[in-house]
Design a protein around this motif. Structure first.
Motif, PDB file in Angstrom:
ATOM      1  N   GLY A  22      -8.545  -0.365  -6.161  1.00 10.35           N
ATOM      2  CA  GLY A  22      -7.475  -1.197  -5.225  1.00 10.35           C
ATOM      3  C   GLY A  22      -6.276  -1.015  -6.064  1.00 10.35           C
ATOM      4  N   GLY A  23      -5.373  -2.107  -5.552  1.00  7.47           N
ATOM      5  CA  GLY A  23      -4.168  -2.090  -4.931  1.00  7.47           C
ATOM      6  C   GLY A  23      -3.425  -0.826  -4.079  1.00  7.47           C
ATOM      7  N   LEU A  24      -3.770  -0.089  -3.594  1.00  6.55           N
ATOM      8  CA  LEU A  24      -3.178   1.181  -3.710  1.00  6.55           C
ATOM      9  C   LEU A  24      -3.653   1.185  -1.496  1.00  6.55           C
ATOM     10  N   ALA A  27       0.618  -1.088  -0.030  1.00  7.65           N
ATOM     11  CA  ALA A  27      -0.127   0.035  -0.235  1.00  7.65           C
ATOM     12  C   ALA A  27       0.779   1.472  -0.315  1.00  7.65           C
ATOM     13  N   ILE A  28       0.368   2.245  -0.484  1.00  6.88           N
ATOM     14  CA  ILE A  28       0.864   3.840  -0.371  1.00  6.88           C
ATOM     15  C   ILE A  28      -0.014   4.656   0.247  1.00  6.88           C
ATOM     16  N   LEU A  68      -1.586  -4.333  -9.288  1.00  6.47           N
ATOM     17  CA  LEU A  68      -1.127  -3.350  -8.563  1.00  6.47           C
ATOM     18  C   LEU A  68      -1.838  -1.699  -8.456  1.00  6.47           C
ATOM     19  N   VAL A  69      -2.812  -2.044  -9.392  1.00  5.02           N
ATOM     20  CA  VAL A  69      -3.804  -0.070  -9.451  1.00  5.02           C
ATOM     21  C   VAL A  69      -3.790  -0.216 -10.221  1.00  5.02           C
ATOM     22  N   HIS A  92      -6.051  -4.260   0.325  1.00  2.00           N
ATOM     23  CA  HIS A  92      -6.561  -5.996   0.063  1.00  2.00           C
ATOM     24  C   HIS A  92      -7.070  -6.395  -1.013  1.00  2.00           C
ATOM     25  N   PRO A  93      -6.544  -7.046  -1.719  1.00  2.00           N
ATOM     26  CA  PRO A  93      -6.760  -8.379  -2.669  1.00  2.00           C
ATOM     27  C   PRO A  93      -7.934  -7.890  -3.896  1.00  2.00           C
TER      28      PRO A  93
END
Length: 328
Positions: free
Chosen positions: A263-265, A148-149, A241-242, A160-161
């Motif tokens: 998602g992916g963040l 996460a960023i 990834l994003v 969260h996937p």
């Protein structure tokens, strides 16, 4: 895998009451939980099987919305004609999320409850605050490329996937549950998942024994343009990834409504009202989209290996908005 007791529930109320004791988990498709049990990341003392509960229907309501049973397989939800026609962002997210074999087994409720795919969470030989509170976070300063960023803490930077959950966040879904005492509650999707804070081992606001029974989607916006864009290392069913789930309405050349989830963040499906506020009422164009993208990542923080996600998130949002609106 450690030994455990097994019980099959006949009703949602029975399932909830049976799972009130600590160390009890629900199991339906088992596509995530069984993997975690094999690795002894999760070691429940009892499993309550909810896979045969009569919660596998997709029903259209009088208001035009849809009610989705928690046991509806991901394949059935993605292929439902009403969902494809009125909530295409959800169908596309589901199809981007896993192989056909997994979608046939994975359920709507289970998808919402997926646990992170952080490498260190899965490796029981390494410290992980999500797996063992207080042990430390190996990902901070470790290999954190997929992590996460946004919304992170000094305790956890897991993501969260789920792809489905990102689309449902953009659609303002509501989660319906039954608690161990038989009471029911309706939880807005925005409140369901937690950020890590100082308790990263707690993923959602569900109580012990509380069972998801349905997910409700509001009536679809007329004329809404839907998109689900997922950037991943390989096209063959990798985690995001994003990702961006977007529902945009354009009226008279201006953006009338914008719902954007990512998602992916973050530790949960991410949605920032400020990003949408910047867009609404404005004429689509690159400068506007860049301002929205700047707002999205204004508080982003990389941890080394995942620094690239910050510019990637900007580019992914801008490209999605350009595709949906034609604004260049």
């Amino acid at each position: 895998m450690k030994l455990f007791d097994y019980q099959r529930a006949d009703t949602p109320e029975q399932a909830a009451a049976s799972a009130v004791a600590p160390g009890t988990r629900f199991i339906a498709g088992g596509t995530n939980l069984l993997d975690l049990m094999k690795l002894q990341v999760e070691t429940p003392e009892r499993l309550v099987d909810v896979s045969r509960l009569e919660l596998a229907k997709i029903e259209t309501r009088e208001d035009g919305g849809v009610t989705i049973g928690a046991m509806v397989p991901n394949s059935d939800l993605a292929a439902d004609p009403h969902v494809i026609r009125n909530y295409p962002v959800l169908s596309r997210a589901l199809l981007a999320g896993a192989t056909g074999q997994l979608r046939n087994k994975a359920t709507t409720g289970g998808n919402l409850l997926q646990r992170t795919r952080c490498y260190y969470f899965y490796d029981v030989a390494t410290p992980c605050n999500k797996r063992e509170p207080g042990s430390g976070c190996s990902a901070i300063g470790g290999v954190n490329r997929i992590l996460a960023i946004l919304g992170t803490s000094d305790q956890c930077i897991a993501t969260h996937p789920s792809d489905m959950a990102v689309a449902m966040r953009a659609l303002d879904a509501t989660i319906v549950t039954v608690k161990a005492d038989g009471d029911r509650r309706r939880i807005p999707m925005a409140e369901f998942h937690r950020l890590p804070g100082d308790r990263p081992h707690i993923d959602t606001i569900l109580e012990q024994g509380e069972l998801i029974t349905h997910v409700e989607l509001p009536s679809p916006p007329p004329g809404g343009r839907h998109a689900y864009r997922k950037v991943r290392d390989r096209a063959s069913y990798a985690f995001a990834l994003v990702s961006v789930a977007a529902v945009i309405e354009v009226e008279d050349g201006r953006i009338a409504k914008a719902a954007l989830a990512f998602g992916g963040l973050a530790h949960k499906p991410w949605r920032d009202p400020e990003v949408e506020h910047i867009l609404i009422g404005q004429t689509p164009g690159k400068a506007l989209f860049e301002a929205a993208a700047d707002a999205l990542v204004r508080d982003a923080r990389g941890f080394g290996h995942n620094d690239f996600k910050i510019p990637l998130a900007r580019r992914t949002l801008i490209a999605t908005l350009q595709d949906l609106t034609g604004g260049r």
